[in-house]
Design a protein around this motif. Structure first.
Motif, PDB file in Angstrom:
ATOM      1  N   VAL A 168      26.137   2.651   7.225  1.00  0.00           N
ATOM      2  CA  VAL A 168      26.765   3.658   8.085  1.00  0.00           C
ATOM      3  C   VAL A 168      25.937   4.934   8.125  1.00  0.00           C
ATOM      4  CG1 VAL A 168      28.788   5.137   8.346  1.00  0.00           C
ATOM      5  CG2 VAL A 168      29.090   2.712   7.820  1.00  0.00           C
ATOM      6  N   GLU A 171      22.726   4.539  10.809  1.00  0.00           N
ATOM      7  CA  GLU A 171      23.154   3.740  11.958  1.00  0.00           C
ATOM      8  C   GLU A 171      21.956   3.232  12.756  1.00  0.00           C
ATOM      9  OE1 GLU A 171      26.461   3.987  15.569  1.00  0.00           O
ATOM     10  OE2 GLU A 171      26.052   5.724  14.300  1.00  0.00           O
ATOM     11  N   TYR A 216      31.199  -3.710  13.694  1.00  0.00           N
ATOM     12  CA  TYR A 216      30.591  -2.674  12.860  1.00  0.00           C
ATOM     13  C   TYR A 216      29.250  -3.107  12.241  1.00  0.00           C
ATOM     14  CZ  TYR A 216      35.438  -0.996  13.079  1.00  0.00           C
ATOM     15  OH  TYR A 216      36.672  -0.580  13.510  1.00  0.00           O
ATOM     16  N   VAL A 217      29.286  -4.170  11.454  1.00  0.00           N
ATOM     17  CA  VAL A 217      28.088  -4.610  10.725  1.00  0.00           C
ATOM     18  C   VAL A 217      27.497  -5.829  11.425  1.00  0.00           C
ATOM     19  CG1 VAL A 217      27.190  -5.481   8.543  1.00  0.00           C
ATOM     20  CG2 VAL A 217      28.957  -3.707   8.541  1.00  0.00           C
ATOM     21  N   TYR A 227      24.196  -1.278  11.039  1.00  0.00           N
ATOM     22  CA  TYR A 227      25.509  -0.779  11.470  1.00  0.00           C
ATOM     23  C   TYR A 227      25.380  -0.184  12.874  1.00  0.00           C
ATOM     24  CZ  TYR A 227      29.712   2.019  11.916  1.00  0.00           C
ATOM     25  OH  TYR A 227      30.890   2.549  12.351  1.00  0.00           O
TER      26      TYR A 227
END
Length: 230
Positions: A168, A171, A216-217, A227
């Motif tokens: 995160v 990114e 998200y991932v 991410y």
């Protein structure tokens, strides 16, 4: 303050030896000899580390590990007499942080315990960064190590949180499985990159509405993970 460890094994000589060695290093050690006793002690106490044998009476180590993960992310190291890789991976699937195969050298056990404690207690050097990260509907509180998605808290293990925080904070940066293994588990970790795959899969099962189509991932095939919130 002394580190507190729970040692769980039905072989009393093994427990006695580990307990003596850890107490020599100034740790406080509790002991349990079956799965039910171990689970009850884990509910009643906050441990810095749990050494958990797989083959136990009443509840096996996998069941105990899974039950503990429902209420705590305290580090768990599985002890296994079996060299079979599936047992090791299965232990990680249930939320274990590491595994040690019997017969083991007590000096190796102590070194692995201390390495994991350093990482999970915040002993690793951290650069000055934002303690709260917000990305659309995802919120990471890095001081309390809590994750919220759409305002709902999602319970992660220590390793799952470490993985997610790295991704995160960076990114769209793609990290190879080897890089993530070194960053989260340390360069001295004896396991292989399958450990990363297992933890990413478990992370997705917790945070993704559809783990096979992650929001998200993401996977960069042939490279690693990154991410990006679509």
């Amino acid at each position: 303050m002394a580190k507190k460890v729970l040692v769980v094994d039905d072989e009393k000589l093994i427990v006695k030896g580990i307990r003596f060695s850890l107490e020599q290093d100034g740790m406080e050690v509790d002991c349990a000899y079956d799965g039910e006793e171990a689970l009850n002690m884990a509910k009643a106490n906050k441990y810095d580390m749990i050494l958990l044998d797989i083959m136990l009476p009443k509840m096996d180590g996998f069941e105990v590990c899974q039950a503990i993960r429902e209420f705590s992310d305290m580090p768990i190291v599985m002890l296994t007499a079996k060299g079979d890789d599936m047992d090791k991976i299965l232990g990680l699937e249930y939320g274990a942080d590491d595994y040690i195969t019997k017969p083991f050298n007590i000096l190796e056990v102590k070194a692995r315990i201390k390495a994991i404690m350093r990482r999970t207690s915040g002993g690793r050097e951290k650069e000055v960064t934002d303690s709260v990260i917000e990305k659309k509907d995802l919120r990471l509180d890095c001081d309390s190590r809590r994750l919220f998605i759409l305002g709902n808290e999602v319970n992660l293990t220590a390793k799952e949180f470490d993985l997610l925080e790295i991704l995160v904070r960076n990114e769209n940066k793609v990290y190879s499985r080897e890089n993530l293994l070194d960053m989260v588990w340390g360069k001295d970790y004896p396991g292989d990159v399958r450990t990363v795959d297992v933890h990413v899969r478990r992370l997705r099962e917790k945070i993704e509405a559809n783990p096979s189509e992650p929001k998200y991932v993401h996977t960069k095939w042939g490279v690693g993970y990154y991410y990006n919130q679509k």
